[in-house]
Write a protein that holds these residues in place. Sequence first.
Motif, PDB file in Angstrom:
ATOM      1  N   GLY A   1       0.789  -1.229   0.000  1.00  0.00           N
ATOM      2  CA  GLY A   1       0.000   0.000   0.000  1.00  0.00           C
ATOM      3  C   GLY A   1       0.817   1.272   0.000  1.00  0.00           C
ATOM      4  N   SER A   2       2.124   1.172   0.162  1.00  0.00           N
ATOM      5  CA  SER A   2       2.969   2.368   0.178  1.00  0.00           C
ATOM      6  C   SER A   2       3.205   2.880  -1.248  1.00  0.00           C
ATOM      7  CB  SER A   2       4.307   2.056   0.842  1.00  0.00           C
ATOM      8  OG  SER A   2       4.992   1.046   0.109  1.00  0.00           O
ATOM      9  N   ALA A   3       3.664   4.105  -1.346  1.00  0.00           N
ATOM     10  CA  ALA A   3       3.933   4.708  -2.649  1.00  0.00           C
ATOM     11  C   ALA A   3       5.225   4.152  -3.242  1.00  0.00           C
ATOM     12  CB  ALA A   3       4.028   6.223  -2.511  1.00  0.00           C
ATOM     13  N   THR A   4       5.224   3.929  -4.550  1.00  0.00           N
ATOM     14  CA  THR A   4       6.389   3.389  -5.242  1.00  0.00           C
ATOM     15  C   THR A   4       7.335   4.509  -5.683  1.00  0.00           C
ATOM     16  OG1 THR A   4       5.304   3.515  -7.388  1.00  0.00           O
ATOM     17  CG2 THR A   4       5.022   1.469  -6.145  1.00  0.00           C
ATOM     18  N   ASP A   5       8.522   4.097  -6.121  1.00  0.00           N
ATOM     19  CA  ASP A   5       9.453   5.068  -6.716  1.00  0.00           C
ATOM     20  C   ASP A   5       8.828   5.694  -7.963  1.00  0.00           C
ATOM     21  OD1 ASP A   5      11.353   4.548  -4.781  1.00  0.00           O
ATOM     22  OD2 ASP A   5      12.503   3.140  -6.013  1.00  0.00           O
ATOM     23  N   ALA A   6       8.073   4.906  -8.727  1.00  0.00           N
ATOM     24  CA  ALA A   6       7.452   5.424  -9.954  1.00  0.00           C
ATOM     25  C   ALA A   6       6.508   6.588  -9.642  1.00  0.00           C
ATOM     26  CB  ALA A   6       6.698   4.312 -10.670  1.00  0.00           C
ATOM     27  N   PHE A   7       5.813   6.501  -8.536  1.00  0.00           N
ATOM     28  CA  PHE A   7       4.917   7.581  -8.113  1.00  0.00           C
ATOM     29  C   PHE A   7       5.694   8.878  -7.954  1.00  0.00           C
ATOM     30  CE2 PHE A   7       3.345   9.848  -4.290  1.00  0.00           C
ATOM     31  CZ  PHE A   7       2.108  10.266  -4.755  1.00  0.00           C
ATOM     32  N   TYR A   8       6.830   8.819  -7.285  1.00  0.00           N
ATOM     33  CA  TYR A   8       7.642  10.015  -7.063  1.00  0.00           C
ATOM     34  C   TYR A   8       8.315  10.480  -8.354  1.00  0.00           C
ATOM     35  CZ  TYR A   8       6.829   9.062  -2.138  1.00  0.00           C
ATOM     36  OH  TYR A   8       6.222   8.844  -0.919  1.00  0.00           O
ATOM     37  N   HIS A   9       8.713   9.531  -9.205  1.00  0.00           N
ATOM     38  CA  HIS A   9       9.316   9.915 -10.485  1.00  0.00           C
ATOM     39  C   HIS A   9       8.310  10.697 -11.340  1.00  0.00           C
ATOM     40  CE1 HIS A   9      12.647   7.540  -9.340  1.00  0.00           C
ATOM     41  NE2 HIS A   9      12.279   6.377  -9.838  1.00  0.00           N
ATOM     42  N   PHE A  10       7.061  10.247 -11.325  1.00  0.00           N
ATOM     43  CA  PHE A  10       6.029  10.911 -12.122  1.00  0.00           C
ATOM     44  C   PHE A  10       5.857  12.358 -11.650  1.00  0.00           C
ATOM     45  CE2 PHE A  10       1.774  12.015 -13.534  1.00  0.00           C
ATOM     46  CZ  PHE A  10       1.662  11.388 -14.762  1.00  0.00           C
ATOM     47  N   ILE A  11       5.792  12.553 -10.347  1.00  0.00           N
ATOM     48  CA  ILE A  11       5.662  13.901  -9.794  1.00  0.00           C
ATOM     49  C   ILE A  11       6.866  14.759 -10.177  1.00  0.00           C
ATOM     50  CG2 ILE A  11       5.657  15.230  -7.636  1.00  0.00           C
ATOM     51  CD1 ILE A  11       3.994  12.940  -6.409  1.00  0.00           C
ATOM     52  N   ALA A  12       8.057  14.179 -10.071  1.00  0.00           N
ATOM     53  CA  ALA A  12       9.271  14.919 -10.423  1.00  0.00           C
ATOM     54  C   ALA A  12       9.260  15.342 -11.897  1.00  0.00           C
ATOM     55  CB  ALA A  12      10.507  14.072 -10.124  1.00  0.00           C
ATOM     56  N   GLY A  13       8.737  14.478 -12.745  1.00  0.00           N
ATOM     57  CA  GLY A  13       8.663  14.820 -14.159  1.00  0.00           C
ATOM     58  C   GLY A  13       7.812  16.056 -14.406  1.00  0.00           C
ATOM     59  N   ILE A  14       6.679  16.134 -13.689  1.00  0.00           N
ATOM     60  CA  ILE A  14       5.824  17.322 -13.820  1.00  0.00           C
ATOM     61  C   ILE A  14       6.568  18.551 -13.307  1.00  0.00           C
ATOM     62  CG2 ILE A  14       3.670  18.414 -13.116  1.00  0.00           C
ATOM     63  CD1 ILE A  14       2.414  15.651 -12.893  1.00  0.00           C
TER      64      ILE A  14
END
Length: 452
Positions: free
Chosen positions: A282-295
């Motif tokens: 249920g925790s956030a993945t690295d991909a979640f943070y990468h997506f935010i960083a891309g924005i």
Amino acid sequence: MKNWTKQLPTPAQDYLDGKRLDEVECIISDLPGIARGKAVPATKFIKQDYFHLPDSIFYQTITGDWGEAADDDGFIEKDMILRPDFETATAAPWTGDWTLQVIHDAYDRDDNPIPFSPRNVLKRVVQLYHDKGWTPVVAPEMEFFLVARNIDPAQEIKPMMGRSGRPAAARQAYSMTAVDEFGPVIDDIYDFAEAQGFEIDGITQEGGAGQLEINLLHGDPVKLADEVFYFKRLIREAALRHDCFATFMAKPIEDEPGSAMHIHHSILDLETGENIFSNADGSATDAFYHFIAGIQNHMPAGLAVMAPYVNSYRRYVKDHAAPINLEWAGDNRTTGIRVPLSGPKARRVENRIAGMDCNPYLGIAVSLATGYLGLIEQSKPRDEFKGDAYEGDGDIPQVMGEALDLFDGAKALHEVLGPEFARVYSIVKRAEYEEFLQVISPWEREHLLMNV
């Protein structure tokens, strides 16, 4: 095109059940998001597999002038081949006869997709996700104003008159009484949407006078962009039936909040269907943070597409319900990037930057493109923001010219959207911006005429 009606979506077939189809509107979105095309008798449509329009429709500014964006062949207005996508066939229920609308895709004479057709730009970005084994999912929110009829551009835009006989009031967010003021218009919006097979997730009153929001269910980016494209037209038609206008300008009324097209994003694994933003625990993945960083890293350069007009930048004002930076936080509507409350399966990222005046295909394409670059670069976002982001510093362009300069230098973003699209878009938008700069505003005449 034998038995073509059997290819139609169920709502379109239901709409025509027992009726004689009179006309088919063959349409395509231009750069601003205006429907271009031809209306043809149904008997003629049956006999054609495609039709032609000149590629110059993508070189036009919002005023009808032209950007010098033709290729090496020169401005010869080459014919494009436009083929129908029957999955997009839908009713035009406001017409006096039985009419269907069908969105078409644009190709050149060698059967290559026209790279600066907005729907093709979005398809290109979605395919890049698919190539990596991902399925992007979006849910747009549409804000707009119902305003009094305005046929004189010199006059200020004013709120519409409600059914009570009083002008629509501001600062009535989520008021059911305020929604009731527009009941007849909303009834027609629901009726038109039902006839077209669109499911509305909800309509709410926003903070502006006569400002409403429509939420759409999450789904495929191209399908949702088609729906927003269609919705803009049906909402305008519903308003005209009740002696008012619907406007999707980013900032139509002074001292009122602007209108956004918030875009919610999640990414599914193509094979498993699982949300790649959440781990098994249920925790956030690295991909979640990468997506935010891309924005955060690429949206300043993409803003020229998300905020495509001079008026768009009037929306980014502190404490007027629009972001002024690209901070991110959970359940914080003051940040440009918000993570709504949800369970792990529905973990998503809400991009609150785009104005409702953007082309829905291009706005969704750019938002997905920036997130994609973050996933590819595996970049890390800034720390989660705490507090009121309106009190922070702005980190997005404040004027159209600055945004276009950033866009022109964004080669990584160009590669995702398509270099030829980036070239044409920049030329057309600069022509539009230069045309605006020739206009002398009332503010200049009032404060400069006798004082400088």
